[in-house]
Design an enzyme around this catalytic site. Structure first.
Site, PDB file in Angstrom:
ATOM      1  CG  ASN A   1     -41.240 -38.453  11.559  1.00 35.01           C
ATOM      2  OD1 ASN A   1     -40.993 -39.140  10.578  1.00 35.01           O
ATOM      3  ND2 ASN A   1     -41.592 -38.983  12.715  1.00 35.01           N
ATOM      4  CE1 TYR A   2     -44.029 -32.721  12.315  1.00 36.51           C
ATOM      5  CE2 TYR A   2     -43.123 -34.413  13.744  1.00 36.51           C
ATOM      6  CZ  TYR A   2     -44.205 -33.826  13.117  1.00 36.51           C
ATOM      7  OH  TYR A   2     -45.463 -34.359  13.298  1.00 36.51           O
ATOM      8  CG  LEU A   3     -35.500 -31.268  13.376  1.00 40.03           C
ATOM      9  CD1 LEU A   3     -34.389 -31.496  14.393  1.00 40.03           C
ATOM     10  CD2 LEU A   3     -35.971 -29.824  13.407  1.00 40.03           C
TER      11      LEU A   3
END
EC number: 5.6.2.1
Length: 869
Positions: free
Chosen positions: A827-829
């Protein structure tokens, strides 16, 4: 310590012992991205004091939910502009090539051209392939064919078509105009070209005399099938790289959702007990009792809140469907669900004991039933559907300390579900009695079905699968929006640094909150109700969650998303320390720290700084930017594959810790580590046996340093135990193989092997291990077979590398036991960081991305080595 309102100085950033977003173990840092020394031994997972007994306040705030859980909105304000989505490394063509040559072009590093405004130029059409001119005067130049008449016919046909066609049109157009089947057209094209140029390869055509007939047929079919599958992939990131516009689709057709099968009553002899006596329950009440009965050996059954909620809901069911024998169930402690649990466990054991063929048949039946639900038709293309199965009824588990855990999840029926399909699409028929709640035709949303669950009244949606075009566009826009932030982040940081001293309290609180969201990657937080878990984000922090410690330390201690504890002690700028002290003045512990700031007002301000900017975008940007920097700082020159993987996972861990993506240590961790230690010793044992064999050939090898490895952790007692375990495993393997062979013979109506065959195999195994037992304690042994010293030395070297690599794996596994690496990776990288890094360092992408992630991020796999976040 500086007292201005700007960012921290380099000196100040090393005064605390917290962890900041820039990878420093001490202090919040100033974004200067100072590299960490390789010699620093920093424990990122700090030993923290026990969490205080935080009081529960009737608060209206909680952490915000991830955007990934929300359907794509059609509001223009929430979508990035097309200029914000450049496509580095994109391929201009919008069609899907199936040849190897085309595939190599797709995987190249040539970047797509763009105009001055950053918009992608219109893809250029491919130049038509030049047609090979035939020599009409010589028969020798014609390709070798099996029939002269067929060759003559094709030649005449090709000439007549060439005369009647428009020479200005591309050859591809001409071919499609003939409407020749692909296979036939391919044969004709090959026949018209010289043998050395068929398919662009130096390939001679030979007449098959029949001796090789059928050889390699399976391989050809497999290759053809793979090419067909490749052609089915819709490369949306080339056809529509911006993924913009409120209209998501033109036509949509699907088969709805699969409902779980109806409940089947337990056998008459399986009954729960109340006060020591059997109870006859009607199916409706028995089903709910079974939900709890299946969990009595789990941690849920030890939870007071879980048990209380279950029993309250079950009593409501019992009122409507009371026991058939008149038993009055009023006390939870008198209920005995053990007979149900034992029955469920026996059924599991029976299912596990099924033969391979029986399991295969059951799986095939299940797959056949689900086949039509797996895909849908979106704008005429087949796309995979994600969660098409409706969750069966059961007991709500919840995340963390959820106040409603144990409550009864009711069965979802067609009357609860709204379907979204195209106007002209047929309405699917549900696989259980009932009619859909409603049918709508909204092409501005991406969900296929929706309903409201009864526990939290939250909306459930059925979306396309992770690898679909719509989900892929959503992911790519999210990361591009975060990447766009790097053009604005310096100005935004300067603005909120100035507001840290604002005379308007709301602005000062907002600036302080932005500072924490930026530097510590805190979630923003959002409004919530009383019936939700007491978790908080930045905007919903209470005074009890933040403690000041002179001269300049702030201690955060609260429950974040999924009730994961967030504890961090950080050194901050003097102005931040002063602001927090002001915000806490004249307030009780359960009062809001930022009482003038809400998530909505914060996001509104962020949107004014950059269109589409939210606290979540800031969190994604900081996670990806930090990850990129940490990978770039890693010195991997001459590193082994496992050393590269460890460096990657270390960077991932740092980001996961900073984003508070932590987890409790898995229950099986110690057991898993023990298995790894045994395997590690087993590798050393194998190397020891090879060394002893080498010394048996020539004692001179004992004097060579690299063959004097330390194996002191392998003692005689361990060797005895290990060899006995190996013998048992070998015998078990022989028995399974023998049974499988006989099962195959029986299926083919052949006579099975006699037991004497198995007995002979077992005798051979036992003799081999007797030989090993005699060799214990010896450093020189005879080598079986005709192995040479070179072969043994080669084997020793390979095992030494395996031992070194496996040791690194053990360290990596143990260091990551309290960190959830998957959350940040999904979700974030930005996945393009990983794809580019893998190409730079020659690391196979499958070592870091599972097959699921590769399917989820196909658009990221084609970036080149120059790409940076």
């Amino acid at each position: 310590m500086s007292t201005d309102s700007g960012p921290l100085s380099d000196e100040d950033s090393t005064m605390g012992d917290g962890v900041d977003l820039n990878g420093h173990a001490n202090g919040i840092g100033n974004g200067s991205h100072l590299p960490m020394s390789d010699d620093e031994d920093i424990s990122l997972l700090q030993t923290v004091p026990p969490r205080r007994n935080l009081k529960r306040k009737k608060s209206n705030y909680a952490e915000s939910s991830d955007e990934d859980d929300i359907p794509l909105a059609s509001s223009p304000a929430k979508r990035p502009t097309s200029a914000a989505i450049p496509m580095p490394g994109a391929v201009a063509a919008t069609t899907v090539p199936s040849s190897k040559a085309s595939k190599s072009k797709r995987l190249g590093t040539k970047k797509e051209e763009s105009d001055d405004d950053g918009y992608l130029k219109k893809p250029q059409k491919k130049k038509p392939r030049k047609k090979v001119k035939k020599e009409e005067s010589s028969d020798d130049d014609m390709p070798i064919v099996t029939s002269k008449s067929s060759s003559r016919k094709r030649k005449v046909k090709a000439e007549s078509e060439a005369e009647s066609s428009d020479e200005d049109k591309p050859i591809v157009k001409k071919t499609s105009a003939r409407k020749t089947p692909a296979k036939k057209a391919k044969k004709e094209e090959d026949a018209e070209q010289p043998a050395s140029k068929v398919n662009g390869k130096a390939k001679a055509r030979e007449i098959n005399d029949g001796e090789d007939e059928g050889k390699g047929k399976g391989k050809g079919k497999k290759k053809k099938k793979e090419e067909e599958q490749e052609e089915e992939v819709y490369r949306w990131w080339e056809a529509d790289p911006n993924g913009d516009g409120s209209v998501k689709w033109q036509t949509l057709e699907h088969n709805g959702v699969i409902f779980p099968p109806p409940y089947e009553s337990l056998p008459s002899h399986v009954k729960m007990k109340y006060n020591g006596k059997d109870v006859r329950l009607p199916p409706e009440s028995e089903e709910v009792a079974g939900f709890y009965g299946a969990l009595i050996e789990s941690d849920h059954a030890k939870d007071t809140v879980f048990n209380k909620n279950f029993f309250n809901d079950w009593k409501e069911i019992l009122k409507k469907h009371p026991p058939l024998d008149g038993t009055k169930i009023t006390t939870f402690e008198k209920c005995d669900f053990r007979p149900m649990f034992d029955y469920f466990e026996s059924e599991k054991a029976k299912k596990k004991a099924l033969s391979a063929s029986e399991k295969k048949e059951l799986k095939k039946a299940k797959d056949d039933m689900e086949l039509k639900y797996i895909t849908c038709l979106l704008d005429g293309r087949k796309e995979k559907v994600g969660n098409f199965r409706v969750e069966p009824p059961g007991l709500f588990r919840g995340r963390g300390e959820h106040p409603k855990k144990g409550s009864l999840k009711l069965r979802v029926r067609p009357e609860d579900i709204t379907l979204n399909i195209g106007k002209d699409a047929p309405v699917p028929i549900p696989n259980m009695p009932g009619k859909w709640k409603s049918i709508q035709h909204d092409n501005t949303v991406t969900w296929l079905a929706t309903w409201t669950e009864n526990i939290n009244q939250s909306h459930k949606y059925v979306f396309l699968a992770a690898g679909s075009s719509l989900k892929g566009q959503s992911d790519m826009m999210k990361f591009e929006k975060a990447r766009e932030l790097k053009n604005y982040v310096d100005r935004i940081r300067a603005n909120y640094s100035g507001d840290l001293r604002s005379k308007v309290m709301a602005e000062r609180q907002r600036a302080t909150a932005m500072y924490f969201i930026d530097k510590l990657a805190l979630r923003a937080g959002n409004e919530k109700g009383e019936d939700e878990a007491d978790t908080v984000g930045c905007c919903s922090l209470r005074c009890e969650h933040v403690t000041l410690e002179s001269p300049n330390f702030i201690i955060f201690d609260f429950l974040g998303k999924d009730s994961i504890r967030y504890y961090n002690r950080v050194a901050v700028d003097a102005q931040i320390f002063k602001n927090i002290r002001i915000f806490k003045e004249n307030k009780e512990d359960d009062d809001s720290l930022f009482d003038r700031v809400t998530t909505a007002s914060l996001n509104k301000h962020l949107n004014s700084e950059m269109k589409g900017l939210t606290a979540k975008v800031f969190r994604t940007y900081n996670a990806s930017a930090t990850f990129q920097r940490l990978l770039d700082e890693s010195d991997l020159e001459g590193a082994t594959l496992q050393e590269k993987l460890n460096a990657y996972n270390k960077a991932n861990r740092l980001v996961a810790i900073l984003c508070n993506h932590q987890r409790s240590v898995p229950k099986t961790h110690d057991q898993s580590m023990e298995k790894m230690r045994q395997k590690y010793k087993g590798l050393k044992y194998d190397r020891m046996k090879l060394r002893h064999g080498l010394f048996g050939m020539d004692s001179k090898y004992k004097k060579i340093d690299k063959y004097k490895e330390d194996e002191s952790d392998i003692d005689d007692d361990w060797i005895v135990e290990y060899e006995e375990q190996m013998k048992s495993k070998e015998i078990e393997k022989a028995e399974k193989k023998f049974a499988k062979e006989n099962e195959k013979l029986t299926e083919d109506d052949l006579k099975p092997q006699l037991d004497s065959v198995l007995e002979a195999r077992i005798r051979h195994i036992e003799e081999e291990f007797k030989r090993l037992a005699k060799e214990r304690g010896k450093t020189t042994v005879a080598v079986k077979g005709n192995k040479t010293p070179e072969k043994l030395m080669e084997g020793i070297d390979k095992l030494t590398e395996r031992i070194k690599s496996f040791k690194l794996q053990m360290v990596d596994r143990d260091e990551g036991k309290e960190v959830a690496l998957g959350t940040s990776k999904i979700n974030y990288l930005d996945p393009r960081i990983t794809a580019s890094w893998c190409k730079i360092h020659d690391v196979p992408i499958e070592k870091l991305f599972s097959k699921t992630l590769q399917v989820k991020f196909p658009w990221a796999m084609e970036v080149d080595t120059e790409w940076k976040f």
